[in-house]
Design an enzyme around this catalytic site. Structure first.
Site, PDB file in Angstrom:
ATOM      1  N   GLU A 250       0.889  -1.175   0.000  1.00 13.80           N
ATOM      2  CA  GLU A 250       0.000   0.000   0.000  1.00 13.80           C
ATOM      3  C   GLU A 250       0.913   1.207   0.000  1.00 13.80           C
ATOM      4  O   GLU A 250       1.526   1.536   1.014  1.00 13.80           O
ATOM      5  CB  GLU A 250      -0.922  -0.042   1.222  1.00 13.80           C
ATOM      6  N   GLU A 385       4.258  13.019  -5.470  1.00 16.00           N
ATOM      7  CA  GLU A 385       3.465  13.079  -4.247  1.00 16.00           C
ATOM      8  C   GLU A 385       4.086  14.079  -3.276  1.00 16.00           C
ATOM      9  O   GLU A 385       5.265  13.978  -2.928  1.00 16.00           O
ATOM     10  CB  GLU A 385       3.389  11.702  -3.593  1.00 16.00           C
TER      11      GLU A 385
END
Length: 486
Positions: A250, A385
């Protein structure tokens, strides 16, 4: 335990020192205070934890699903009992506001509860065979020893997300909290011991990258579940190939937040702010790209700026604080460099864009809530990000333009859409390439949902029945009861 007394490793149901005697310090991101000294596990320590888990698996796998569930529920009771102390630990070492830490613990409890409730729902199948007197049995069995590697942004929930389903399915675990936020995991270890789990079923080892590398390299570890950066996830996947173990990753996100012309502006603004500035933007599902329809763009920006400027940034232990510090000096410097680079590339700074200074901020890692206008898809900040309190605004012509910009990303974890247009909504499942989509609401997964992404956002997924499935493997038995014929 005082800050001068080192925290030990939790191996085989008890606290253990390391023969190497190496320790690291944990400091508050809010004020720099020393919070504790934590043992740095060696390769030998990690091997001890893995061996303890392997030995415990022989008997743990044979316990009933109800017995495993009852122990998980007992752990939840203890987390509930110590909720305030645990929330303060999360806030002190990670920096998120206390009310957010309390929300994280609620989610941790929900994740463990879901796993416990569904331990008796791990089911196989019986299929008609292709021969007379034959049936095909497909069973669900535990993997064995599972390594759980957690990120620093949710030090309780991420451990709960991994240990709950792993144990419910009959596995044993070795958990590694992140080196920036190990104190929460060690506090949970004390509750695990008190709950009465058999020795070796849950082990918690602290330290840096070497600990994770040893876990991934061990042939005794059958599955690695990791939450963290995309770069780290790719290294884990490559390392796991040597022993052909399963991985669940994840990783990062670059969520688009689409606001169409018919959106409820006030609701969209509030959700955009929460989805960007909660936990100082340090969430993989955070609003990284705010895509607003041209016809409402100016009104949206006006309302957004007014709300952002009211955000109370300060001591995360204070009741009225809405945003705390970044987790570390390195993270703060990374975010500031991204903002300055965006400005060099043509983005306009509407508010923020600097480290906060003053008596309340100088000892911590505080960055001003920041809004950038005029961001385009070619800028670095549109592709990388940020993982910080920086909201980037994009003006879009129509829904097609919004979809084009949203999908122009290597990440595919979360997305947000504010609209009541049925035509737009019907296209989300086919045209918006993200694993989870929030419609007319801020983020926040449910324990019974499925948290997963595409592309650089990882492999597999967590939570709900689909997440629980990953913690067991299939075995197929061709059962033939027919008598042999001459």
């Amino acid at each position: 335990m005082t800050s001068s007394t080192p925290h030990l490793l939790f191996i085989n149901g008890d606290w253990q020192a390391s023969a190497a005697g190496r320790y690291s310090e944990v400091h508050s991101p809010a004020n720099g205070d020393l919070l504790g000294r934590v043992t740095e596990a060696t390769a030998a320590d990690v091997d001890l934890a893995i061996d303890a888990a392997e030995q415990a698996f022989a008997s743990w796998r044979l316990t009933t699903a109800l017995s495993r569930a009852n122990l998980l529920l007992k752990l939840n009771q203890l987390i509930e009992r110590d909720r305030d102390a645990l929330a303060h630990t999360i806030t002190r070492e990670m920096g998120k506001p206390l009310k957010e830490a309390q929300g994280e613990l609620n989610y941790c409890i929900d994740l463990i509860r879901f796993a416990a409730e569904n331990a008796r729902r791990i089911e196989g199948d019986i299929i008609p065979g292709s021969r007379s007197g034959e049936q095909i049995l497909i069973q669900r069995l535990p993997h064995g020893v599972i390594a759980g590697i957690a990120a620093w942004n949710f030090p309780a929930a991420l451990l709960g997300r991994k240990l709950g389903p792993a144990l419910a399915a009959g596995n044993t675990v070795v958990l590694k909290p992140h080196e920036l936020t190990p104190l929460t995991g060690l506090a949970l270890a004390g509750l695990i011991k008190e709950a009465g789990f058999p020795p070796g079923v849950i082990n918690i080892v602290t330290g840096g990258i070497e600990v994770g590398q040893r876990l991934v390299a061990s042939p005794k570890v059958k599955l690695v579940t990791m939450t963290g950066s995309t770069a780290a996830g790719k290294k884990i996947m490559a390392a796991a190939a040597d022993t052909l173990k399963e991985v669940r990753l994840e990783l990062g996100g670059k969520a688009p937040f689409i606001v169409m012309e018919d959106a409820d502006l006030d609701a969209a603004v509030e959700a955009a702010v929460k989805a960007r500035f909660q936990n100082a933007g340090q969430i993989c599902t955070s609003n990284e790209r705010t895509l607003v329809h041209a016809s409402i763009y100016d009104r949206f920006v006006e309302k957004l700026l007014a709300r952002v400027k009211t955000l109370k940034v300060g001591d995360p232990l204070a009741a009225d604080t809405e945003m705390g510090p970044k987790v570390s000096a390195g993270e703060l410097e990374k975010v500031d460099a991204m903002v300055q680079r965006a400005r060099q590339q043509g983005a306009r700074l509407l508010t923020g864009g600097e480290r906060l200074h003053g008596e309340a901020y100088d000892r911590g890692h505080y960055y001003a809530p920041t809004v950038l206008d005029g961001v385009t898809g070619e800028m670095d900040i549109a592709r990388q990000e940020v993982f910080g309190p920086v909201l980037s605004l994009f003006k879009v012509k129509d829904f097609e333009h919004a979809l084009q910009l949203a999908n122009a990303s290597d990440y595919g974890l979360s997305a947000y859409v504010f609209t009541n247009n049925l035509q737009y909504l019907m296209r989300l499942s086919t045209d918006l390439d993200f694993g989870e989509i929030y419609v007319n609401r801020e983020g926040g997964e449910a324990a019974q949902g499925f948290h997963h992404g595409y592309g650089d956002s990882g492999l597999g997924g967590e939570d709900g029945k689909y997440g629980l499935d990953a913690y067991s493997r299939h075995k197929t038995v061709y059962l033939n009861a027919a008598k042999a014929r001459d």
